[in-house]
Design a protein around this motif. Sequence first.
Motif, PDB file in Angstrom:
ATOM      1  N   ASP A  28      -0.423   3.059   4.821  1.00  9.90           N
ATOM      2  CA  ASP A  28      -0.502   4.515   4.968  1.00  9.90           C
ATOM      3  C   ASP A  28      -1.662   5.041   4.118  1.00  9.90           C
ATOM      4  O   ASP A  28      -1.460   5.876   3.234  1.00  9.90           O
ATOM      5  CB  ASP A  28       0.815   5.161   4.529  1.00  9.90           C
ATOM      6  CG  ASP A  28       0.919   6.614   4.964  1.00  9.90           C
ATOM      7  OD1 ASP A  28       0.222   7.015   5.911  1.00  9.90           O
ATOM      8  OD2 ASP A  28       1.697   7.362   4.344  1.00  9.90           O
ATOM      9  N   GLN A  48       4.869   1.341   2.714  1.00 12.32           N
ATOM     10  CA  GLN A  48       4.640   0.754   4.034  1.00 12.32           C
ATOM     11  C   GLN A  48       3.771  -0.511   3.957  1.00 12.32           C
ATOM     12  O   GLN A  48       3.350  -1.037   4.988  1.00 12.32           O
ATOM     13  CB  GLN A  48       3.954   1.778   4.939  1.00 12.32           C
ATOM     14  CG  GLN A  48       4.724   3.064   5.146  1.00 12.32           C
ATOM     15  CD  GLN A  48       6.041   2.836   5.849  1.00 12.32           C
ATOM     16  OE1 GLN A  48       6.095   2.118   6.852  1.00 12.32           O
ATOM     17  NE2 GLN A  48       7.104   3.435   5.352  1.00 12.32           N
ATOM     18  N   THR A  67      -1.243   7.417  11.355  1.00 13.85           N
ATOM     19  CA  THR A  67       0.113   7.628  10.824  1.00 13.85           C
ATOM     20  C   THR A  67       0.154   8.779   9.824  1.00 13.85           C
ATOM     21  O   THR A  67       1.146   8.947   9.125  1.00 13.85           O
ATOM     22  CB  THR A  67       0.632   6.355  10.125  1.00 13.85           C
ATOM     23  OG1 THR A  67      -0.187   6.059   8.983  1.00 13.85           O
ATOM     24  CG2 THR A  67       0.630   5.175  11.076  1.00 13.85           C
ATOM     25  N   CYS A  68      -0.916   9.558   9.761  1.00 13.62           N
ATOM     26  CA  CYS A  68      -1.046  10.585   8.728  1.00 13.62           C
ATOM     27  C   CYS A  68      -1.019  11.987   9.325  1.00 13.62           C
ATOM     28  O   CYS A  68      -1.469  12.210  10.460  1.00 13.62           O
ATOM     29  CB  CYS A  68      -2.346  10.358   7.965  1.00 13.62           C
ATOM     30  SG  CYS A  68      -2.509  11.387   6.510  1.00 13.62           S
ATOM     31  N   TRP A  69      -0.526  12.947   8.554  1.00 11.66           N
ATOM     32  CA  TRP A  69      -0.468  14.342   8.995  1.00 11.66           C
ATOM     33  C   TRP A  69      -1.859  14.934   9.169  1.00 11.66           C
ATOM     34  O   TRP A  69      -2.056  15.871   9.927  1.00 11.66           O
ATOM     35  CB  TRP A  69       0.312  15.185   7.984  1.00 11.66           C
ATOM     36  CG  TRP A  69      -0.381  15.294   6.644  1.00 11.66           C
ATOM     37  CD1 TRP A  69      -0.315  14.410   5.617  1.00 11.66           C
ATOM     38  CD2 TRP A  69      -1.255  16.339   6.226  1.00 11.66           C
ATOM     39  NE1 TRP A  69      -1.101  14.825   4.569  1.00 11.66           N
ATOM     40  CE2 TRP A  69      -1.689  16.014   4.905  1.00 11.66           C
ATOM     41  CE3 TRP A  69      -1.708  17.516   6.818  1.00 11.66           C
ATOM     42  CZ2 TRP A  69      -2.555  16.820   4.189  1.00 11.66           C
ATOM     43  CZ3 TRP A  69      -2.570  18.319   6.096  1.00 11.66           C
ATOM     44  CH2 TRP A  69      -2.987  17.981   4.794  1.00 11.66           C
ATOM     45  N   ASP A 114       4.551   6.340  18.699  1.00  9.42           N
ATOM     46  CA  ASP A 114       5.155   6.734  17.429  1.00  9.42           C
ATOM     47  C   ASP A 114       4.102   7.197  16.429  1.00  9.42           C
ATOM     48  O   ASP A 114       4.436   7.789  15.404  1.00  9.42           O
ATOM     49  CB  ASP A 114       5.984   5.594  16.832  1.00  9.42           C
ATOM     50  CG  ASP A 114       5.168   4.345  16.523  1.00  9.42           C
ATOM     51  OD1 ASP A 114       4.010   4.264  16.992  1.00  9.42           O
ATOM     52  OD2 ASP A 114       5.680   3.474  15.811  1.00  9.42           O
ATOM     53  N   ALA A 115       2.819   6.955  16.721  1.00  7.19           N
ATOM     54  CA  ALA A 115       1.748   7.448  15.867  1.00  7.19           C
ATOM     55  C   ALA A 115       1.269   8.824  16.312  1.00  7.19           C
ATOM     56  O   ALA A 115       0.212   9.284  15.886  1.00  7.19           O
ATOM     57  CB  ALA A 115       0.583   6.467  15.858  1.00  7.19           C
ATOM     58  N   GLU A 118       5.431  12.624  13.233  1.00  3.53           N
ATOM     59  CA  GLU A 118       5.685  12.277  11.841  1.00  3.53           C
ATOM     60  C   GLU A 118       6.761  11.205  11.747  1.00  3.53           C
ATOM     61  O   GLU A 118       7.521  10.965  12.686  1.00  3.53           O
ATOM     62  CB  GLU A 118       6.096  13.521  11.041  1.00  3.53           C
ATOM     63  CG  GLU A 118       7.324  14.218  11.544  1.00  3.53           C
ATOM     64  CD  GLU A 118       7.027  15.312  12.560  1.00  3.53           C
ATOM     65  OE1 GLU A 118       7.821  16.259  12.639  1.00  3.53           O
ATOM     66  OE2 GLU A 118       6.005  15.206  13.271  1.00  3.53           O
ATOM     67  N   ARG A 119       6.834  10.566  10.591  1.00  2.29           N
ATOM     68  CA  ARG A 119       7.676   9.397  10.417  1.00  2.29           C
ATOM     69  C   ARG A 119       9.137   9.670  10.757  1.00  2.29           C
ATOM     70  O   ARG A 119       9.821   8.824  11.342  1.00  2.29           O
ATOM     71  CB  ARG A 119       7.562   8.886   8.978  1.00  2.29           C
ATOM     72  CG  ARG A 119       8.250   7.551   8.729  1.00  2.29           C
ATOM     73  CD  ARG A 119       8.055   7.114   7.296  1.00  2.29           C
ATOM     74  NE  ARG A 119       6.638   7.071   6.952  1.00  2.29           N
ATOM     75  CZ  ARG A 119       6.174   7.009   5.715  1.00  2.29           C
ATOM     76  NH1 ARG A 119       7.007   6.995   4.697  1.00  2.29           N
ATOM     77  NH2 ARG A 119       4.876   6.951   5.490  1.00  2.29           N
ATOM     78  N   ARG A 122      10.017   9.038  14.431  1.00  2.00           N
ATOM     79  CA  ARG A 122       9.711   7.752  15.068  1.00  2.00           C
ATOM     80  C   ARG A 122      11.020   7.012  15.309  1.00  2.00           C
ATOM     81  O   ARG A 122      11.421   6.135  14.552  1.00  2.00           O
ATOM     82  CB  ARG A 122       8.758   6.948  14.177  1.00  2.00           C
ATOM     83  CG  ARG A 122       7.393   7.620  14.053  1.00  2.00           C
ATOM     84  CD  ARG A 122       6.512   7.011  12.999  1.00  2.00           C
ATOM     85  NE  ARG A 122       5.365   7.900  12.731  1.00  2.00           N
ATOM     86  CZ  ARG A 122       4.579   7.829  11.675  1.00  2.00           C
ATOM     87  NH1 ARG A 122       4.788   6.884  10.766  1.00  2.00           N
ATOM     88  NH2 ARG A 122       3.594   8.684  11.502  1.00  2.00           N
TER      89      ARG A 122
END
Length: 212
Positions: A28, A48, A67-69, A114-115, A118-119, A122
């Motif tokens: 991450d 992660q 995977t980041c905002w 899922d990317a 947000e986590r 997922r």
Amino acid sequence: MAPAVRAEFDGVLDRLGRAPGNALLHGDPCPGNDLYTRDGVRFVDFEQAALGNGLTELAYLRVALPTCWCATATPSPLLRRAEEAYRAAWSTATGAEPQGDLADACTGWLPRGDALVERARRDGSDHLARAAHRDWRWGTATARRRLLHRLGVVGEITVGSADLAGVGDLTAMMRDRMLDRWPTPQPLSPRRPSGRHGRRRTSVLRRLWNPP
């Protein structure tokens, strides 16, 4: 999907599955998880982390921190510097060139729905298919802006590739169709965000890392 293109995607998954996994991946590496201190750059938030192929994480820059905002389109000069530095560091540490293909690594990020969320969301849902029916915002960008960027990256990096010619044609066509149907999405910003929350978190972590 045409059988030939599906076979190319299957080939990508097979090559990624067989790629050597002896590099430590952060998992991450987003803005806020990297600290710039007087002793150099330090990373935090390793929950992660895992062993894997380093090209997977190097591709992370090209596909805009998936995977980041804070989705960020890293400018080409910085991409080249990062990729050259990675390859040089790998060669120095191992005496060999990095194994794997950056085009495969970028393509591997493309179908990961899922990317696009947000986590916490997922959960196994097909978010990639959901983006065809509605858009939503996550952090600094919407799902469709993120997907458009990834399609552009894969379309560009596969130009001239014998193994991924069909994937390149498909992604270019998908991107054109998305822009025809939804002309409003803007390109991702090339600027690293510096919101108040991120600055405060970084400031606290820097003081912990470098006490007076």
